[in-house]
Design an enzyme around this catalytic site. Structure first.
Site, short mmCIF file in Angstrom:
data_model
loop_
_atom_site.label_atom_id
_atom_site.label_comp_id
_atom_site.label_asym_id
_atom_site.label_seq_id
_atom_site.Cartn_x
_atom_site.Cartn_y
_atom_site.Cartn_z
CD1 TRP A 230 99.43 14.59 123.39
CD2 TRP A 230 100.56 13.85 125.17
NE1 TRP A 230 100.76 14.53 123.05
CE2 TRP A 230 101.48 14.08 124.12
CE3 TRP A 230 101.04 13.38 126.39
CZ2 TRP A 230 102.84 13.85 124.25
CZ3 TRP A 230 102.41 13.16 126.52
CH2 TRP A 230 103.29 13.40 125.46
CB CYS A 266 104.40 15.86 119.07
SG CYS A 266 103.18 16.68 118.02
CG HIS A 326 104.23 12.60 115.95
ND1 HIS A 326 104.19 13.11 117.23
CD2 HIS A 326 105.35 11.83 115.89
CE1 HIS A 326 105.24 12.66 117.91
NE2 HIS A 326 105.94 11.88 117.12
CG ASP A 349 109.39 11.36 117.79
OD1 ASP A 349 109.20 12.30 118.58
OD2 ASP A 349 108.48 10.74 117.23
CG ASN A 389 105.68 3.71 104.81
OD1 ASN A 389 105.13 4.26 103.86
ND2 ASN A 389 106.98 3.71 104.98
CD GLU A 443 103.13 2.98 98.49
OE1 GLU A 443 102.71 3.72 99.39
OE2 GLU A 443 102.39 2.51 97.60
CE LYS A 472 82.87 12.69 97.17
NZ LYS A 472 82.11 12.50 95.96
CE1 TYR A 509 98.74 16.29 118.26
CE2 TYR A 509 97.45 17.29 120.00
CZ TYR A 509 98.65 16.79 119.53
OH TYR A 509 99.74 16.78 120.36
#
Length: 531
Positions: A230, A266, A326, A349, A389, A443, A472, A509
């Protein structure tokens, strides 16, 4: 007596949708009959009969006798039709047959049970059959099958959730000898090397096969295909962003004597897994999760610890992190090993992140279990749930070691979850397959059920924030300056005097910090109810 055996590869492969793989070798799918022709010198002598025996494995670890008449659906059986000097044999495989290379022996038996003649050089490959309704990988929609099994080209999404880019990818699952390399991947797994007979018997199960593939696509701890890296330099190999397809990677791994190829990240791991799974007949698609969380300690939150200068604590690479994006794959299968409601798309994965049962593999994990917060379901549900999540919690660790919670962000992780559309090279958003709409009651219910924030660090006095901060910026363009606007609003009833520290850092990233670019602290006074 038997002069010749004709495998009818052209007709069989066409009927079994494997012509793209090979037109000469016989390649068929389970749960669907196929026919071969025997050329005989004469009609069978009276009371002589044919027996068929199948062998699997390099050392014939599994031997299957083919029955003469239809059994109860879970056994191999054959029928025969004779016409002059020819005999048509039709073989029927069960829909849960073992996938792999079979060797078929034809035995001509005398009335006393002696083998009069035998031929055993007949080889064919058997694959999963998503067109067969009794196969656990059955997918009842032809347009989905054309995309998720037959399409050799794809699109991979990357970038950031608010600036999504894409690259084309050649999966090439039907290129010459790709199928052989895919079986070579399975043959080199730890389980196969340890106990080949047990491994072969488990190859009827796509849950087992797909989990094995997630372990074997990365080279951590086994003879896997790709080594991850990476950060630069990528010396001694190919930089991950230079690859444009899976075929050169799998070819290089096989040609070098199953030596890991350098380097992957990934999307490369996921794309190679997609190639292998599609080739073997398991419907598969590549998924990109934007703002993806990597929860190391399993508490379903991503904890960023800062000192009073807002510098990150280095906890020897065991930090939680949040990645811009990812990639993983989803494969379609019925989960007979789980309670009802877990069939359909499963997360797999292959990027080596955390150990699962002692191996660097992840999945299959039902997407529905993630959406409903059922984290007790096999395999690796808590890790996948956190990826889409987790809360992001910022803590300041004071000099005396006390932690103060300064910000909780419940909205940022798991955005614009994307895959290539079945109807062309555009993006399909599948976020709602993984979670209920952000902020909805449902949720919150799922979060509670999943036991979000399993453990809370001590002393997290967090006062209700009267000052609201937002940042912003215009879309940045490489090589040009861009403005960043920090807006502070005071929702309290009195003027607020505060220190505002702005810190710009270079970050990759996947959350690797590359140093500070700019730091500035100013005193601000924000009038009550104003910004």
């Amino acid at each position: 007596l038997i002069i010749d055996v004709h495998l009818r590869s052209h007709e069989n492969n066409l009927a079994h949708r494997t012509r793209e793989i090979d037109r000469e070798r016989l390649i068929v799918r389970r749960g669907q009959p196929f026919s071969i022709t025997l050329q005989c010198s004469d009609s069978l002598p009276p009371k002589h009969h044919l027996e068929l025996v199948l062998h699997l494995g390099k050392r014939d670890e599994v031997v299957i006798k083919v029955q003469k008449e239809r059994g109860d659906g879970d056994k191999w059986w054959f029928s025969q039709q004779a016409a002059q000097d020819e005999m048509l044999l039709t073989l029927h495989s069960p829909a849960d047959a073992i996938i792999g290379q079979y060797c078929l022996a034809l035995l001509m038996m005398s009335p006393h049970g002696h083998i009069v003649e035998s031929t055993d050089e007949i080889k064919f490959h058997l694959l999963f059959n998503p067109w067969c309704k009794d196969d656990v990988v059955y997918l009842p929609d032809e347009s989905l099958l054309q995309e998720y099994v037959m399409n050799e080209d794809g699109v991979i999404y990357m970038g950031t959730w608010d600036h999504i880019k894409s690259i084309p990818w050649n999966y090439g699952q039907f290129e010459d000898y790709m199928m052989d390399i895919c079986f070579e991947v399975l043959d080199n797994s730890k389980d196969a090397l340890k106990n080949s007979e047990m491994d072969i018997e488990h190859r009827s199960d796509p849950v087992y096969v797909s989990r094995m593939i997630t372990a074997m696509v990365n080279s951590n701890g086994d003879r896997g295909v790709l080594t991850g890296r990476w950060n630069e330099p990528y010396s001694g190999g190919v930089a991950p962003y230079r690859w444009t397809g899976s075929v050169p990677i799998l070819q290089q791994w096989s040609k070098a004597g199953v030596k890991a190829v350098k380097y992957g990240q990934c999307w490369v791991f996921a794309a190679v897994a997609c190639t292998v799974l599609r080739c073997l007949g398991i419907p598969t698609r590549l998924i990109t999760n934007f703002a993806s969380a990597h929860d190391v300690d399993g508490n379903l939150s991503i904890d960023f610890l800062l000192n009073e200068r807002l510098e990150s604590f280095d906890r020897r690479n065991k930090n939680d992190s949040s990645w811009n994006f990812h990639c993983w794959v989803e494969s379609w299968m019925r989960r007979d090993d789980l309670p009802k409601g877990n069939d359909g798309w499963q997360v797999l994965d292959p990027t080596p992140q955390e150990l699962s049962d002692g191996e660097f593999c992840c999945g299959p994990c039902p997407v529905t279990a993630i959406k409903e917060g059922n984290l007790g379901v096999k395999y690796d549900a808590p890790f996948v749930f956190a990826e889409v999540n987790a809360d992001i919690i910022y803590w300041i660790v004071q000099r005396d070691g006390q932690r103060q919670k300064i910000k909780v962000d419940q909205q940022s992780v798991g955005r614009n979850i994307s895959t290539k559309s079945v109807y062309g090279n555009h993006r399909e958003d599948v976020t709602l397959h993984y979670k209920y709409p952000e902020g909805s009651n449902k949720e919150r219910e799922v979060y509670e059920k999943a036991g979000r924030r399993v453990t809370e660090p001590t002393n997290e006095s967090t006062e209700p924030g009267e000052l609201q901060l937002s940042i912003k910026h215009a879309k940045p363009v490489f090589g040009t300056n861009f403005d960043v606007i920090v807006e502070v609003k005071n929702e309290g009833g009195r003027d607020a005097h505060a220190q505002l520290t702005m810190l710009a850092m270079a970050v990759t990233y996947n959350s690797l910090h590359r140093g500070e670019c700019h730091r500035q602290t100013i005193s601000v006074t924000v009038p009550a109810h104003k910004g």
